[in-house]
Design a protein around this motif. Structure first.
Motif, PDB file in Angstrom:
ATOM      1  N   UNK A   1       0.785  -1.232   0.000  1.00 23.12           N
ATOM      2  CA  UNK A   1       0.000   0.000   0.000  1.00 23.12           C
ATOM      3  C   UNK A   1       0.814   1.278   0.000  1.00 23.12           C
ATOM      4  N   UNK A   2       2.150   1.177   0.067  1.00 24.86           N
ATOM      5  CA  UNK A   2       2.985   2.377   0.106  1.00 24.86           C
ATOM      6  C   UNK A   2       3.114   3.022  -1.270  1.00 24.86           C
ATOM      7  N   UNK A   3       3.374   4.341  -1.248  1.00 27.69           N
ATOM      8  CA  UNK A   3       3.760   5.040  -2.464  1.00 27.69           C
ATOM      9  C   UNK A   3       5.201   4.666  -2.807  1.00 27.69           C
ATOM     10  N   UNK A   4       5.640   5.022  -3.999  1.00 29.66           N
ATOM     11  CA  UNK A   4       6.981   4.645  -4.439  1.00 29.66           C
ATOM     12  C   UNK A   4       8.068   5.262  -3.571  1.00 29.66           C
ATOM     13  N   UNK A   5       7.808   6.462  -3.024  1.00 32.65           N
ATOM     14  CA  UNK A   5       8.820   7.177  -2.248  1.00 32.65           C
ATOM     15  C   UNK A   5       8.545   7.128  -0.746  1.00 32.65           C
TER      16      UNK A   5
ATOM     17  N   UNK B   1      10.134  -3.346 -11.250  1.00 34.38           N
ATOM     18  CA  UNK B   1       9.293  -3.158 -12.437  1.00 34.38           C
ATOM     19  C   UNK B   1       9.615  -1.846 -13.149  1.00 34.38           C
ATOM     20  N   UNK B   2      10.898  -1.518 -13.209  1.00 34.23           N
ATOM     21  CA  UNK B   2      11.357  -0.336 -13.930  1.00 34.23           C
ATOM     22  C   UNK B   2      11.219   0.967 -13.185  1.00 34.23           C
TER      23      UNK B   2
ATOM     24  N   UNK C   1      12.985  -7.757  -7.187  1.00 34.08           N
ATOM     25  CA  UNK C   1      13.344  -6.479  -7.800  1.00 34.08           C
ATOM     26  C   UNK C   1      14.554  -6.579  -8.698  1.00 34.08           C
ATOM     27  N   UNK C   2      14.860  -5.468  -9.352  1.00 36.03           N
ATOM     28  CA  UNK C   2      15.967  -5.416 -10.310  1.00 36.03           C
ATOM     29  C   UNK C   2      17.237  -4.833  -9.712  1.00 36.03           C
TER      30      UNK C   2
ATOM     31  N   UNK D   1      21.702  -0.380 -12.506  1.00 34.24           N
ATOM     32  CA  UNK D   1      21.019   0.891 -12.705  1.00 34.24           C
ATOM     33  C   UNK D   1      21.806   1.705 -13.714  1.00 34.24           C
ATOM     34  N   UNK D   2      21.108   2.435 -14.585  1.00 33.65           N
ATOM     35  CA  UNK D   2      21.834   3.346 -15.460  1.00 33.65           C
ATOM     36  C   UNK D   2      22.165   4.623 -14.685  1.00 33.65           C
ATOM     37  N   UNK D   3      22.887   5.546 -15.304  1.00 34.00           N
ATOM     38  CA  UNK D   3      23.357   6.738 -14.594  1.00 34.00           C
ATOM     39  C   UNK D   3      22.202   7.563 -14.042  1.00 34.00           C
ATOM     40  N   UNK D   4      21.151   7.750 -14.830  1.00 29.90           N
ATOM     41  CA  UNK D   4      20.004   8.531 -14.372  1.00 29.90           C
ATOM     42  C   UNK D   4      19.319   7.845 -13.198  1.00 29.90           C
ATOM     43  N   UNK D   5      19.113   6.534 -13.310  1.00 31.35           N
ATOM     44  CA  UNK D   5      18.461   5.784 -12.239  1.00 31.35           C
ATOM     45  C   UNK D   5      19.303   5.794 -10.968  1.00 31.35           C
ATOM     46  N   UNK D   6      20.619   5.707 -11.117  1.00 28.91           N
ATOM     47  CA  UNK D   6      21.510   5.722  -9.953  1.00 28.91           C
ATOM     48  C   UNK D   6      21.389   7.039  -9.191  1.00 28.91           C
TER      49      UNK D   6
END
Length: 237
Positions: A18-22, A166-167, A181-182, A205-210
């Motif tokens: 039930x949590x939000x992503x953040x 899931x991305x 998870x990934x 993780x790519x640079x942006x995701x990191x």
């Protein structure tokens, strides 16, 4: 671990719990929970439960481990056999040794070791229930236990993880998210700032995701830092 095809970790912008992503899991921190330790702490983050105790400063044995003009920090991390679904074999293993070194590495930058020449500060961390995030919770408990013991430190060390499921980049993975998870990115910061004392990456993780994951983990550390201060304030009021 491969996720079952019919299992969704994110549904309509919400996670399975039930949590939000953040959003971080519920956090509980108590200081001074062990009567026979010089300092101690208990930490719950979601279903993960950790207890830490401190002995010392005291003499170093064997003597050859002494450091001239400063103290040493010795950390022993372990998991109770009943802490996971599949019973864990008692005693140290490779992961316990690795995480002991990691916790030590995260905490050493804040301790004034020159206050206790040729002595040892012994820190014991026990995971009594594991539901992901055990290394972060262990650092949090260890930092509060050291402060409760009166060990001179320039700041508390807080820790939280971000990850990718899931991305999507999310804060504070729980058990299913960690399993399927990934990526998982535990981060430890000093005094609720962006001064990082530990960063690890499991997965890709790519640079942006990191960058996004680090920023999210640091925001989680700030929440944890406030909880640590509250626990110590309650202990000594």
């Amino acid at each position: 671990m491969k996720k079952p095809d019919d299992m969704k970790l994110i549904v309509k912008g919400k996670r399975l719990d039930g949590r939000k992503l953040d959003e971080i899991r519920p956090v509980k921190i108590e200081a001074g929970v062990l009567g026979r330790a010089i300092g101690s702490a208990y930490v719950e983050v979601g279903g993960t439960k950790v207890i830490a105790g401190v002995h010392g400063p005291r003499g170093v044995y064997p003597k050859y481990l002494e450091k001239q003009g400063r103290a040493i920090l010795r950390v022993k991390y372990s998991m109770a056999p009943f802490s996971v679904n599949d019973r864990k074999r008692p005693g140290p293993d490779r992961r316990s040794v690795e995480l002991s070194k990691m916790i030590k590495h995260a905490l050493e930058p804040v301790i004034f070791f020159d206050e206790f020449p040729q002595l040892s500060i012994d820190l014991f961390v026990e995971v009594i229930q594991a539901d992901a995030g055990t290394r972060a919770a262990s650092i949090v408990a260890a930092s509060v236990a050291l402060a409760d013991a009166g060990i001179p430190m320039r700041a508390l060390v807080s820790s939280c993880a971000a990850g990718k499921i899931e991305g999507k980049i999310v804060l504070d993975l729980d058990g299913p998210e960690d399993n399927y998870g990934q990526a998982d990115l535990p981060v430890a910061v000093i005094d609720g700032t962006e001064e990082i004392s530990l960063l690890q990456l499991d997965g890709e993780l790519n640079e942006k995701e990191l960058k996004e994951a680090v920023q999210l983990a640091v925001s989680g550390c700030r929440v944890i830092h406030d909880k640590q201060k509250e626990a110590l304030r309650r202990r000594y009021q």
